[in-house]
Scaffold this active site. Structure first.
Site, PDB file in Angstrom:
ATOM      1  CE  LYS A  21     -78.023 -19.296  21.244  1.00 29.44           C
ATOM      2  NZ  LYS A  21     -78.284 -19.139  22.691  1.00 29.44           N
ATOM      3  NE  ARG A  26     -87.893 -15.590  24.160  1.00 28.83           N
ATOM      4  CZ  ARG A  26     -86.592 -15.521  24.465  1.00 28.83           C
ATOM      5  NH1 ARG A  26     -85.744 -16.439  24.020  1.00 28.83           N
ATOM      6  NH2 ARG A  26     -86.122 -14.549  25.252  1.00 28.83           N
ATOM      7  N   GLY A  94     -77.850 -20.404  28.907  1.00 28.26           N
ATOM      8  CA  GLY A  94     -78.385 -19.403  29.833  1.00 28.26           C
ATOM      9  C   GLY A  94     -79.881 -19.211  29.619  1.00 28.26           C
ATOM     10  NE  ARG A 122     -73.992 -16.838  31.283  1.00 32.44           N
ATOM     11  CZ  ARG A 122     -74.675 -16.908  30.133  1.00 32.44           C
ATOM     12  NH1 ARG A 122     -74.715 -18.034  29.465  1.00 32.44           N
ATOM     13  NH2 ARG A 122     -75.311 -15.852  29.680  1.00 32.44           N
ATOM     14  CB  SER A 167     -81.571  -9.636  31.194  1.00 35.27           C
ATOM     15  OG  SER A 167     -81.798 -11.025  31.037  1.00 35.27           O
ATOM     16  CD  GLN A 169     -80.591 -15.510  28.861  1.00 32.55           C
ATOM     17  OE1 GLN A 169     -80.032 -15.466  29.953  1.00 32.55           O
ATOM     18  NE2 GLN A 169     -80.013 -16.030  27.792  1.00 32.55           N
ATOM     19  CG  ASP A 315     -76.217 -12.707  21.895  1.00 35.99           C
ATOM     20  OD1 ASP A 315     -75.719 -12.479  23.024  1.00 35.99           O
ATOM     21  OD2 ASP A 315     -77.300 -13.290  21.740  1.00 35.99           O
ATOM     22  CE  LYS A 342     -74.911 -11.526  27.164  1.00 34.40           C
ATOM     23  NZ  LYS A 342     -76.327 -11.765  27.355  1.00 34.40           N
ATOM     24  NE  ARG A 346     -70.308 -14.391  24.147  1.00 35.70           N
ATOM     25  CZ  ARG A 346     -71.555 -14.709  23.849  1.00 35.70           C
ATOM     26  NH1 ARG A 346     -72.453 -13.758  23.670  1.00 35.70           N
ATOM     27  NH2 ARG A 346     -71.920 -15.957  23.702  1.00 35.70           N
TER      28      ARG A 346
HETATM   29  C1  S3P Z   1     -81.343 -14.214  25.028  1.00 38.44           C
HETATM   30  C2  S3P Z   1     -81.118 -13.017  25.657  1.00 38.44           C
HETATM   31  C3  S3P Z   1     -79.779 -12.395  25.773  1.00 38.44           C
HETATM   32  C4  S3P Z   1     -78.816 -12.984  24.755  1.00 38.44           C
HETATM   33  C5  S3P Z   1     -78.875 -14.492  24.730  1.00 38.44           C
HETATM   34  C6  S3P Z   1     -80.267 -14.954  24.352  1.00 38.44           C
HETATM   35  C7  S3P Z   1     -82.722 -14.747  25.006  1.00 38.44           C
HETATM   36  O1  S3P Z   1     -79.274 -12.679  27.070  1.00 38.44           O
HETATM   37  O2  S3P Z   1     -77.510 -12.563  25.034  1.00 38.44           O
HETATM   38  O3  S3P Z   1     -77.968 -15.000  23.776  1.00 38.44           O
HETATM   39  O4  S3P Z   1     -82.982 -15.715  24.253  1.00 38.44           O
HETATM   40  O5  S3P Z   1     -83.562 -14.218  25.728  1.00 38.44           O
HETATM   41  P1  S3P Z   1     -79.594 -11.732  28.340  1.00 38.44           P
HETATM   42  O6  S3P Z   1     -81.035 -11.858  28.667  1.00 38.44           O
HETATM   43  O7  S3P Z   1     -78.702 -12.239  29.436  1.00 38.44           O
HETATM   44  O8  S3P Z   1     -79.218 -10.360  27.890  1.00 38.44           O
END
Ligand code: S3P
Length: 429
Positions: A21, A26, A94, A122, A167, A169, A315, A342, A346
């Site tokens: 995913k 990306r 997210g 969030r 993070s 993200q 996750d 999340k 969770r």
């Molecule tokens: C992800 C980063 C993680 C993960 C999410 C996917 C990503 O989140 O929990 O399912 O693709 O960069 P966080 O950046 O909030 O930790």
């Protein structure tokens, strides 16, 4: 939708799981702003990734979704995206909202990112605040804490930033913004997180340097379109790795799973608990490692999981809570407060549902404590509309006496369409 699952004895057979995913999101974003064509193989055709696909199309990207999860993108180049006519809808994702916040901060147009009920609760300040430091004009409710986010993009200033939360993200949002900054953006991460963005940027010939816990990106350099082969998602494989480790006489093989070291926490932790997992046919493709995983049943013992290990299996922690119920002794997880923000809380969700099934589990502010082993019983469970909670409970149901009902199980399609069919293959082998 309700998923009804009964106890089984063992899992046997060979499977593969859908594409990763994180890498799929990306590949769409970077392919759209690269020059030339990007061909994506084994794209994850799930709700979350389709949301990114639609957002990129609304920004003018030319993306074709073909048969067999193949995608072709005619790249627009760094400066070829267009102002969207409507709000960009990220649904439940997210990754989409945070990564796009970074990308859109560097565009010379206005855009708005909106999402579902869960996304609008969030935390967004973690991306908004550093993007503002780069000069981005980005707003949201409660001074940028909550979506919808509204962005007037511009030429950005480079940034030197140490991530206050672990993070990927946030890191990726800043790297995407860094592509549009005049100079060198430096990001330090005290705790390592998944590095798919860095790997893909390197593959596409961005001006990026990566040392142990610091990334330097220089803005303005064009990315080169490329072929991207996406490995199976280890976070999806995790459900079957865990199930085969817990169910007596099980023996399974999962082929072509991504084994990027920033994602293999689940394998390391399960091995420390006593699991038998063999890594076979290791290879690097599109700058991401992949391998076949062979798993067989083994007796498990409780362990302590430390805060620095958490990002590598963030996750998978709801699933670890379940595995701990079948392990001898105490399992303690700390430093996992992020689970509270999340798709749902969770920690609260998994503790409450596993308790209903008879587990000896206690919620901590930043994790949980489980004492095992426990005999689980079937129950009527809530998914909290969270795909990872729904799938963790589906695996719990395989061990539980009687019948388990998982409510609102359609959320599984967020990350793993075909989950039930894949499980069925291993049951009826
Ligand atoms: C992800 C980063 C993680 C993960 C999410 C996917 C990503 O989140 O929990 O399912 O693709 O960069 P966080 O950046 O909030 O930790």
């Amino acid at each position: 939708m309700e998923l009804v699952i009964e106890k089984i004895n063992q899992l046997k057979g060979n499977i593969s799981v859908p594409g990763d995913k994180s890498i799929s999101h990306r590949s769409l974003i970077l392919g759209s702003i690269a020059q030339g064509e990007t061909r994506i193989y084994n794209f994850l055709n799930s709700l979350d990734c389709l949301q990114t696909l639609e957002c990129m199309q609304s920004l003018g990207a030319e993306i074709e979704l073909g048969e067999d999860n193949f995608i072709k993108i005619k790249g627009k180049g760094l400066y070829g995206l267009q102002e969207p006519k409507d709000m960009l809808e990220v649904g439940n994702s997210g990754t989409t909202i945070r990564l796009l916040a970074g990308l859109l901060s560097g565009q010379n147009f206005y855009s708005v990112l909106n999402g579902d009920h869960s996304i609008r609760k969030r935390p967004m300040k973690r991306v908004v605040q550093p993007l503002r430091l780069m000069g981005a004009d980005i707003w949201g409710r409660e001074d940028g804490q909550l979506a919808p986010l509204s962005i007037k993009g511009s030429l950005l200033n480079p940034l030197q930033y140490t991530l206050p939360v672990a993070s990927a993200q946030v890191k990726s949002a800043l790297l995407l913004a860094g592509l549009y900054a005049a100079g060198e953006t430096i990001i330090k991460e005290p705790l390592l997180t998944r590095d798919h963005t860095e790997r893909m940027l390197s593959l596409m010939e961005a001006d990026i340097m990566i040392s142990h816990q610091e990334i330097i990106i220089i803005g303005g350099k064009y990315l080169k379109g490329t072929d991207l082969f996406i490995p199976g998602d280890i976070s999806s494989a995790a459900y079957f790795i865990a199930a085969a480790s817990m169910l007596k006489s099980s023996q399974i093989v999962i082929s072509q799973v991504g084994v990027n070291p920033t994602r293999t926490g689940i394998i390391k932790i399960l091995k420390r608990m006593g699991a038998k997992i063999n890594i076979l046919n290791y290879q690097l493709k599109s700058n991401e490692p992949r391998a076949d995983l062979e798993i067989e049943y083994s007796e498990l013992k409780g362990i302590e999981i430390m805060p620095e290990e958490v990002p590598f299996l963030i996750d998978e922690l709801p699933l670890i809570a379940l595995v701990a119920t079948q392990a001898e002794g105490k399992t303690i997880v700390s430093g996992a407060k992020e689970l509270r923000v999340k798709e749902t809380d969770r920690l609260k969700a998994i503790v409450s549902e596993l308790k209903k099934m008879g587990a000896n589990i206690k919620e901590k502010e930043d994790g949980f404590i489980v004492v095992g082993p426990s005999k689980l019983q079937g129950a009527a469970c809530e998914s909290y509309h969270d795909h990872r909670i729904a799938m963790s409970l589906a695996i719990a149901a395989l061990l539980a006496e009687g019948k388990t009902v998982i409510k609102n199980s359609e959320c599984i399609d967020i990350s793993f369409p075909g989950f039930e069919n894949t499980l069925q293959k291993l049951i009826s082998f």
